[in-house]
Scaffold this active site. Structure first.
Site, PDB file in Angstrom:
ATOM      1  N   CYS A   1      -7.112   0.662   2.416  1.00  0.00           N
ATOM      2  CA  CYS A   1      -7.524  -0.805   2.564  1.00  0.00           C
ATOM      3  C   CYS A   1      -8.925  -0.819   2.712  1.00  0.00           C
ATOM      4  CB  CYS A   1      -6.991  -1.166   3.738  1.00  0.00           C
ATOM      5  SG  CYS A   1      -7.511  -3.195   4.347  1.00  0.00           S
TER       6      CYS A   1
ATOM      7  N   CYS B   1      -5.581  -9.990   2.055  1.00  0.00           N
ATOM      8  CA  CYS B   1      -7.032 -10.646   1.749  1.00  0.00           C
ATOM      9  C   CYS B   1      -6.846 -11.770   0.656  1.00  0.00           C
ATOM     10  CB  CYS B   1      -7.901  -9.694   1.214  1.00  0.00           C
ATOM     11  SG  CYS B   1      -8.263  -8.431   2.327  1.00  0.00           S
TER      12      CYS B   1
ATOM     13  N   CYS C   1      -9.222 -18.612  17.389  1.00  0.00           N
ATOM     14  CA  CYS C   1      -9.117 -18.076  16.027  1.00  0.00           C
ATOM     15  C   CYS C   1      -8.246 -18.802  15.308  1.00  0.00           C
ATOM     16  CB  CYS C   1      -8.594 -16.574  16.060  1.00  0.00           C
ATOM     17  SG  CYS C   1      -7.117 -16.682  16.964  1.00  0.00           S
TER      18      CYS C   1
ATOM     19  N   CYS D   1      -1.049  -7.750  -2.606  1.00  0.00           N
ATOM     20  CA  CYS D   1      -1.248  -7.455  -1.072  1.00  0.00           C
ATOM     21  C   CYS D   1      -1.788  -8.801  -0.375  1.00  0.00           C
ATOM     22  CB  CYS D   1      -2.358  -6.456  -0.633  1.00  0.00           C
ATOM     23  SG  CYS D   1      -2.849  -6.279   1.013  1.00  0.00           S
TER      24      CYS D   1
END
Length: 477
Positions: free
Chosen positions: A185, A106, A435, A103
């Site tokens: 998740c 992360c 961010c 995935c």
């Protein structure tokens, strides 16, 4: 072991160009037998050098020694895929998620927290120094997130094809458009995983009028799991994001599917976007109940439409807002402007210590929510407006001069008109929440001569990703 300094991409690429003729024999499929990872990219990839050339790897950790296969050769860089770890990084850790290897959500789960935090703090420092030209700027120790698992209030799951070509629902595979059918998740509460599983298992039963392929209509299943849940509020608000319909009956077919799969007592929403690459809706088509959720930051409870922006990590967001309030140094007499205000999170957090708050945003639904939040909280000194930000700011500047300005733009940074306006504005303090440290640093360089950075304060809003939130404090020159 100390983490290596964040690399200077511009200098590395220039050095790579100097050697490009000498080392022009790089070809796709070529094995690079010994590469030492020196840095990370903000997308979660890794960086190494080979014979003077910059090599971008699909994965890796600082200090890791790998063997890699070249996948692409461009004028300035080499891209490669890690095929074997020869020596693990001293910062390697065991991921807690069973899907971490495939995935893409992360990429830093295998990076030990102390190394991860040190890298993020240094990334902010180097971006501001090299791109923003603020070489001696004090950077505070990064503020860790209160949670790494179960603390995310929004995850956008993707509809798409898996590696076998089957249509499914899950999360994007790392560096791919393929979808991994994750069980759940771990960034969200387990109740979200139950919804995810039920919708995915039922997908074969969904048929659109005229036979339109589902992948040409369905975009995202967005699961909202706010931490603040008053009595009667659902654990999960399910939002199904689609493209606009092309045939009559498509909306009804989807709505009947959601009602059948989720049940009448579940909360769900159908929203639409014209851009399949986005995970934000432009409007809500239908909802079987309120299409809003609540979240609390300290004693401030705000309501957000599912289409509006809210920080995905509430615990870290509260720490960030507390930091902004501290650095604003309000005494009750100041006027505060909140640019890119969204549903009013920052402006309303500061409102009790301000004499006036003006917030503006380009999204009308978010601004309506901000005004409603102000009225609900009894903050009569707050005013919010939507539209073209440069035009709104110019008009507001004719009415008042702010003491403190807060900007919290999207990842790409300030739009040109806002940046130009800020160069002319005579406020005492500018607090820039970002961010993306590189975008923030580019804006800082563009504001040189009008504003001077005095300190930076990173916050780990996204613990398992390479992104880092940063609060930059500037004063008028």
């Amino acid at each position: 072991m100390r983490l290596p300094s964040d690399f200077n991409l511009k200098l590395l690429l220039e050095h790579s160009m100097e050697h490009s003729m000498e080392h022009s024999d790089f070809t796709p499929g070529m094995l690079l037998n010994t590469l030492t990872v020196t840095d990370l990219t903000v997308e979660g990839g890794a960086v190494a050098r080979h014979e003077g050339r910059v090599v971008f790897l699909d994965a890796g950790l600082p200090g890791e020694v790998v063997r890699a296969e070249v996948t692409a050769v461009r004028k300035k860089i080499v891209q490669a895929r890690r095929v074997e770890t020869l020596e693990p990084s001293p910062w390697a850790a065991t991921p807690w998620c069973p899907h971490a290897a495939e995935c893409g959500g992360c990429p830093l789960q295998g990076f030990a927290p102390e190394g991860r935090l040190a890298w993020k703090e240094n990334h902010v420092r180097q971006a501001l120094a090299r791109i923003g030209k603020a070489r001696d700027l004090p950077v505070s120790p990064i503020i860790p997130s209160p949670k790494e698992r179960g603390g995310r209030i929004r995850v956008a799951y993707a509809f798409g094809r898996d590696d076998a070509g089957a249509f499914t629902l899950g999360l994007r595979r790392r560096n791919s458009r393929e979808v991994v059918a994750v069980h759940e998740c771990g960034l969200q509460i387990p109740a979200a995983g139950e919804i995810l599983w039920r919708v995915r298992e039922a997908l074969p039963s969904l048929a659109l009028p005229g036979g339109r392929p589902l992948e040409h209509y369905l975009c995202r299943l967005i699961l909202h799991t706010p931490e603040h849940r008053p009595a009667g509020a659902p654990l999960v608000v399910t939002e199904c994001l689609t493209l606009p319909p092309k045939r009559p009956g498509e909306r009804d077919a989807l709505w009947d599917f959601l009602r059948r799969i989720l049940g009448e007592d579940a909360r769900f929403v159908h929203s639409e976007t014209r851009d399949p690459a986005l995970s934000r809706a432009e409007g809500i088509v239908r909802s079987n109940g309120p299409a809003e959720f609540q979240e609390a930051y300290g004693d401030r409870v705000l309501e957000f439409p599912v289409t509006a922006f809210a920080q995905t990590n509430t615990g870290a967001a509260e720490l960030l807002y507390r930091l902004v309030a501290e650095k604003a140094e309000l005494t009750g007499r100041e006027t505060v402007w909140d640019i890119y205000c969204g549903a009013g999170s920052i402006g309303l957090y500061l409102a009790p210590a301000a004499s006036a708050v003006f917030g503006c945003d380009g999204l009308g639904a978010a601004v309506e929510a901000a005004q409603a939040n102000a009225e609900r909280l009894g903050f009569t000194q707050c005013e919010f407006a939507s539209g073209s930000l440069p035009e709104l700011l110019e008009a507001q500047a004719r009415r008042q001069t702010p003491d403190v300005v807060v900007v919290d733009p999207p990842r790409v940074g300030l739009e040109e008109g806002v940046r130009a306006f800020l160069r002319t504005l005579r406020a005492r303090r500018l607090i820039y929440v970002a961010c993306d440290a590189a975008s923030q640093a580019r804006d800082l360089a563009a504001l040189e001569g009008a504003w001077r950075a005095v300190s930076a304060h990173p916050v780990d809003m996204f613990p398992t990703a390479a992104h880092v939130e940063n609060v930059l404090i500037l004063e008028r020159v």
